[in-house]
Design an enzyme around this catalytic site. Structure first.
Site, short mmCIF file in Angstrom:
data_model
loop_
_atom_site.label_atom_id
_atom_site.label_comp_id
_atom_site.label_asym_id
_atom_site.label_seq_id
_atom_site.Cartn_x
_atom_site.Cartn_y
_atom_site.Cartn_z
N GLY A 133 0.82 -1.20 0.00
CA GLY A 133 0.00 0.00 0.00
C GLY A 133 0.85 1.25 0.00
O GLY A 133 2.04 1.23 0.35
N CYS A 134 0.26 2.39 -0.37
CA CYS A 134 1.02 3.63 -0.49
C CYS A 134 1.49 4.16 0.86
O CYS A 134 2.68 4.42 1.06
CB CYS A 134 0.20 4.68 -1.25
SG CYS A 134 -1.46 4.96 -0.61
N PHE A 135 0.57 4.31 1.82
CA PHE A 135 0.97 4.73 3.16
C PHE A 135 1.96 3.73 3.74
O PHE A 135 2.95 4.10 4.37
CB PHE A 135 -0.25 4.82 4.09
CG PHE A 135 -0.89 6.17 4.16
CD1 PHE A 135 -0.14 7.32 4.33
CD2 PHE A 135 -2.27 6.30 4.08
CE1 PHE A 135 -0.75 8.58 4.42
CE2 PHE A 135 -2.89 7.55 4.16
CZ PHE A 135 -2.12 8.68 4.33
N CYS A 138 5.56 4.19 2.37
CA CYS A 138 6.23 5.39 2.90
C CYS A 138 6.63 5.20 4.36
O CYS A 138 7.77 5.52 4.75
CB CYS A 138 5.31 6.60 2.74
SG CYS A 138 6.11 8.18 3.12
#
Length: 324
Positions: A133-135, A138
């Site tokens: 996932g993106c979050f 990061c």
């Protein structure tokens, strides 16, 4: 020259549009089909208008899996697993899934978690990859070196802000311009769906993880990018921590430790992740930033494809940031 024949499912969304952009500029890949039931027969540029002049591809309702080497699932969460129950994909065709359906390890799940910074050797042998996932991408990239140094023993405070593209192409009350512009809000505090996969990777790297991730996500009034802060309590000297971070990412193709403060524009429109650390007493402040659609989604998916097919990890991903 290797030519990787690719198919794309769920071709009308933001992630698919970015994936098409990357693959039509990839020297060793070609797009065989872009499937979209609702847009079948329409030109790709009717939906992804930023591709005018780059492609004459047309959406199709067909799914000729026998003509591809890899298929990308650009579905919403929960739809990938359902799709595989209803459709047969040849066993020789590799799958890269962008949804969260297969990210968590469980019995019968053969999908490798596609974070190259910790799973590159497994990705290289994988037939199926679950893109992070993106979050999660990061935040993990901010915390993984600390986990590798066995520093994560107290609860970790995380705050991260994301652009509106993270919510997908379908309009909603919180993506409407007049609501989002000059505005800010939180959502899913302490219960965001990406926390379990973050914990899974930290546990994999550190060996154990008793600490909790106290994550507050924010909606930003910009289109793309994620900027995260992570606070870890530790008495380790900052010099040792920085050295550990630089060593951890020494061979990473796209993740870089930066000695000075970072900002989001340094990564937007690229597959890069930047990480920086500062120390305040016993509090370690980590900042990390990525483009949610690229390193947080399809850029990482293409990176994984490159690894799976044994070609240059950076092929098709040498992109210029929109820093000004």
């Amino acid at each position: 020259m290797i030519v990787i024949r690719a198919g794309i499912l769920g071709g009308a969304g933001y992630t698919a549009g970015e994936l098409i952009r990357l693959l039509i500029n990839h020297k060793e890949a070609e797009i065989v089909f872009v499937n979209s039931e609702s847009n079948a027969g329409n030109k790709i540029t009717d939906v992804h208008e930023g591709l005018y002049g780059d492609t004459d591809l047309v959406f199709t309702s067909e799914m000729p899996f026998d003509k591809v080497d890899v298929v990308f699932f650009c579905f919403g969460h929960g739809k990938s697993e359902q799709f595989l129950k209803e459709h047969a994909i040849p066993s020789n065709v590799k799958i890269i899934d962008m949804a969260q359906d297969f990210r968590l390890e469980r019995e019968g799940n053969d999908y490798v978690y596609g974070l190259p910074e910790i799973n590159k050797s497994r990705i290289a042998k994988a037939q199926h990859v679950a893109n992070p996932g993106c979050f999660a991408t990061c935040i993990q990239l901010g915390l993984l070196p600390a986990a590798n140094m066995n520093l994560l023993h107290d609860d970790i405070s995380v705050n991260a802000i994301t652009g509106s593209t993270g919510a997908g192409v379908k309009p909603g009350a919180t993506t409407h311009f007049s609501w989002r512009n000059n505005n800010m809000s939180i959502y899913k505090p302490f219960q965001h769906q990406h926390v379990p996969e973050i914990c899974q990777s930290l546990r994999q790297t550190q060996g154990t993880l008793d600490a909790e991730i106290d994550f507050i996500p924010y909606r930003g009034d910009f289109a793309r990018g994620i900027f995260a802060t992570e606070v870890v309590r530790t008495d380790a000297p900052i010099e040792d921590i920085v050295a550990g971070y630089k060593e951890f990412y020494l061979d990473a193709a796209f993740t870089h430790y930066v000695d000075t403060a970072i900002d989001m524009k340094q990564v937007v429109n690229t597959n890069k992740a930047l990480v920086h650390c500062e120390k305040y007493g016993n509090k370690l402040l980590i900042t990390s930033t990525i483009d949610n659609l690229l390193k947080g989604a399809v850029g990482q998916a293409v990176q994984n494809m490159n690894i799976m097919f044994g070609i240059d990890e950076m092929e098709g991903l040498r992109l210029k940031p929109s820093a000004f």
